[in-house]
Enzyme design. Sequence first.
Site, short mmCIF file in Angstrom:
data_model
loop_
_atom_site.label_atom_id
_atom_site.label_comp_id
_atom_site.label_asym_id
_atom_site.label_seq_id
_atom_site.Cartn_x
_atom_site.Cartn_y
_atom_site.Cartn_z
N GLY A 134 44.22 47.21 26.83
CA GLY A 134 45.05 46.10 27.28
C GLY A 134 45.75 45.44 26.11
CB ALA B 160 38.89 45.41 25.29
CE LYS C 148 37.86 37.18 26.74
NZ LYS C 148 38.34 36.92 28.13
N GLY D 151 44.73 39.98 22.44
CA GLY D 151 44.74 38.54 22.67
C GLY D 151 45.21 37.78 21.44
CG ASP E 15 29.10 33.97 34.92
OD1 ASP E 15 29.35 32.88 34.37
OD2 ASP E 15 27.95 34.32 35.25
N1 LIG Z 1 36.90 40.54 31.23
C1 LIG Z 1 37.77 41.38 30.67
N2 LIG Z 1 37.81 42.67 31.06
C2 LIG Z 1 38.69 43.54 30.49
N3 LIG Z 1 39.55 43.22 29.54
C3 LIG Z 1 39.56 41.94 29.10
C4 LIG Z 1 38.68 40.96 29.64
N4 LIG Z 1 38.92 39.79 29.01
C5 LIG Z 1 39.91 40.04 28.12
N5 LIG Z 1 40.31 41.33 28.17
C6 LIG Z 1 41.37 41.99 27.34
O1 LIG Z 1 41.50 41.27 26.13
C7 LIG Z 1 42.80 40.68 26.01
C8 LIG Z 1 42.69 39.29 25.41
O2 LIG Z 1 41.77 38.49 26.15
P1 LIG Z 1 42.17 37.07 26.75
O3 LIG Z 1 40.95 36.52 27.40
O4 LIG Z 1 43.39 37.19 27.57
O5 LIG Z 1 42.41 36.22 25.44
P2 LIG Z 1 43.74 35.58 24.80
O6 LIG Z 1 43.66 34.13 25.15
O7 LIG Z 1 43.58 35.82 23.36
O8 LIG Z 1 44.94 36.27 25.40
C9 LIG Z 1 43.36 40.70 27.41
O9 LIG Z 1 44.77 40.79 27.38
C10 LIG Z 1 42.72 41.93 28.02
O10 LIG Z 1 43.43 43.09 27.69
#
Ligand SMILES: Nc1ncnc2c1ncn2[C@@H]1O[C@H](COP(=O)(O)OP(=O)(O)O)[C@@H](O)[C@H]1O
Length: 584
Positions: free
Chosen positions: A317, A315, A336, A320, A371
Site C-alpha cells: 500500500g 506493508a 505501526k 504513510g 482495533d
Molecule cells: N490495518 C492495516 N492493514 C493493512 N495496511 C495498513 C493498515 N494500516 C495501515 N496500513 C498501510 O500503511 C499505510 C500507512 O498507514 P496509515 O495508518 O494510513 O498512516 P498515515 O497516517 O501515515 O497515512 C496505509 O496507507 C496502508 O497502506
Amino acid sequence: MTTTDSATSASDPATAASLILEAYASYRARLTDVIARAKPHFERRDWHGVQADSAHRLGLYNLAVQEGLQRLRDRLGPALVAHGTWAGLRAAYAPLIAGRDDAEIAETFFNSFTRRLFQTVGVDPEMEFVSPADDTPRYHAPWSQTIRIDATGGPPAAAFRAVLDAFEFAPGYLDPDGDAGRLAERTAAVPFDAIELARAVFYRGKGAYLVGKLFDGDRETPLLIALTNATGQVGVDAVLTTADEVSVVFSFARSYFLVDTDRPRELVDYLRTIMPRKPLSELYNAVGFNKHGKTELYRSLLRHLATSDDRFVVAPGQRGMVMAVFTLPGFDVVFKVIRDRFEYPKTVTHDEVRQKYRMVFRHDRAGRLVDAQEFEHLAFARDRFHSGLLHELLTSCSERVRLVGDTVDISHLYTERRLRPLDVYLREASPDAARDAVVDYGLALRDLAATNVFPGDMLLKNFGVSRHGRLIFYDYDELCTLAECRFRELPAPREDADEGAAEAWFYVGERDIFPEEFRNFLGLSGDLLEAFLAHHRELLGVHFWHRMQELHAAGEVLDIYPYRSAHRLRPTPRRPRDADGVSG
Ligand SMILES: Nc1ncnc2c1ncn2[C@@H]1O[C@H](COP(=O)(O)OP(=O)(O)O)[C@@H](O)[C@H]1O
Ligand SMILES: [Mg+2]
C-alpha cells in the site's frame, strides 16, 4: 502469618503477592458491577448509560493496576523496584491463582505490574508469566454454561419460543410467538433437533445477542439471535446461522461486548467452536478481556516467529506520512510506528496522534474502525527484518526504534489486523467486487457519521477491506467528531474575475469541510464513480452532514446493525443511512 515490621513484610512475598491478587479481585468485582448494569440499561433503553459504561469499563483495568502498585509501594518501599523481589512475587503468586477459572487473566494482570515498573525490553521469564501455566482448552461439550432446548417434541417455533422464555427481560417481549415463528421460518433450511445457547447474554450498544448453536445429532450450525428494544419491549431483530456472519458481529472493528463470565477461557473456547477462524486474541478482546487478548496476540507472534522464517517487510500500500507500517507476510497483523517527523501538510504532534488512537479505543467503533493494540518495548532479532525496512525504521523512526547489538528495540508501536488497503484492492478486484467495495466505502462513512465520527483523511488508501469484504478505516491522525467539523457549501464564484486566483478567495478554516470536494478526493471514475453516486450522492452535499450533526447534538443514539438488513426478521422502513438496504 502476621508481621508488623515492614522490613519483614518486604521479604515476605506471599503477603505482597496477595496484595496483587486483591487488586485483581477488585478489578474483577468492579467489572462485574458494570456488566451487571448492561441488562437494565437494555431493558430501560438507557443508551447513554450503555455508552458511558462501555467507556468506563475500559479504564477499570489500569485503575486497579495503579491502586495495586500504590499499595505495594507502601508496603515494600525501595524493594518494589528490585528485580529479585519480583521473581519471589511471581513464585508466590502462581499458587494463589492456580485452579482459578480465570487464571490466565490473573497472570496477565501480574505481568502488567512488572511491565509498568521495569520497562522490560522483550519479556523477562523470571518476573513475568510468559507461557501460560495451563494452555489446554477448558471447554468441553456439553458445557454447563449453556442452556439446551430439545426440539424433537414439537415444531421448531415452539423450541424458539422456549428459547425466548429462557431469557427473561423485565419489560417482556413485544411479540414472542410472532418472533418465534419468524425465527423458525428463517432457520428452515437448517435441520435441527436441539438449540444450545450460552447462558451469558452479549450486550453492546443498543443490542443484546444470544450466541450458540443448532444441533442436528452431532452436526453443529452457528446460531446468533439479535435482540433489540426499539419500543420499550424486547423483540428479535435478526438471526444468523453461519460462522462468517457471526464473525462479523464479533469483529475486531467493533467495541467489546459487555458479557458476564467467571470463566473467560471456557467462553472463548466455546466461541471458537462457533467461529473457528477467529484468533484467540480477538475473541478475548471481543468479550472484554483486551489486555489478555494482547498477551495472546504477543504469544501467537512469538510462536509464528519461532516456527517460520518470515521476515518483517514494509506493508503493501501507500507509504504513510505519519506511520511507518510493516508486516510479516505469513501473519495477519500490521505493526505501526510513529515517524520522527511528519511531512507537509501534516501538522499533528506525536501526542495528538496517540490521543486519537486513545479516542478511538474508547469510542463506539461501529464495525468501521480497526482495533489497535499498543505495545511498549518489543524486541526482535535484527535478521528478522528486511534490510530496506530496517533502514527506514532506523532513519525515520529513530525516536522509537533502536538497534542494540543484533536486537531491534521498538519502544512504542501499535498492532492492527492487516487489511487489504482499498486502493490496492480496487486495482486487483473483479469489477463486481470493486463495485461492492465502493458501495461499502460509502456505508462505512455513514456508519461512522452515525456514531459521530468524521474520518478526516478519507482517501481510499486509508480504508482497508476485510476478509468478509467489509470496509474498515485505520488512519486515525485526523479523525474527529462531527461536532468539530464545519461542513460548508462551496460558495458560488464571485462575479469579479477571481476565478483564476490560485488560492481560495473565501476564508477556509482548519475544520472547514466541503463535501462537494469529496468527489475529487475519491479519485473514482467510470463504473465505480457511478456506483458510488447511485448509493451515496447525498454524502457529497452538506445536508446529510448537517442532519447528522443535529441528531448528535440532540443526544440521539443512532442504530447500527452489525448484520445485513436481509437478516432482519421484519421488513424495516428505509432509512436514509442504508439507502440500498445494507447496513452494518
Ligand atoms: N490495518 C492495516 N492493514 C493493512 N495496511 C495498513 C493498515 N494500516 C495501515 N496500513 C498501510 O500503511 C499505510 C500507512 O498507514 P496509515 O495508518 O494510513 O498512516 P498515515 O497516517 O501515515 O497515512 C496505509 O496507507 C496502508 O497502506
Ligand atoms: Mg494514511
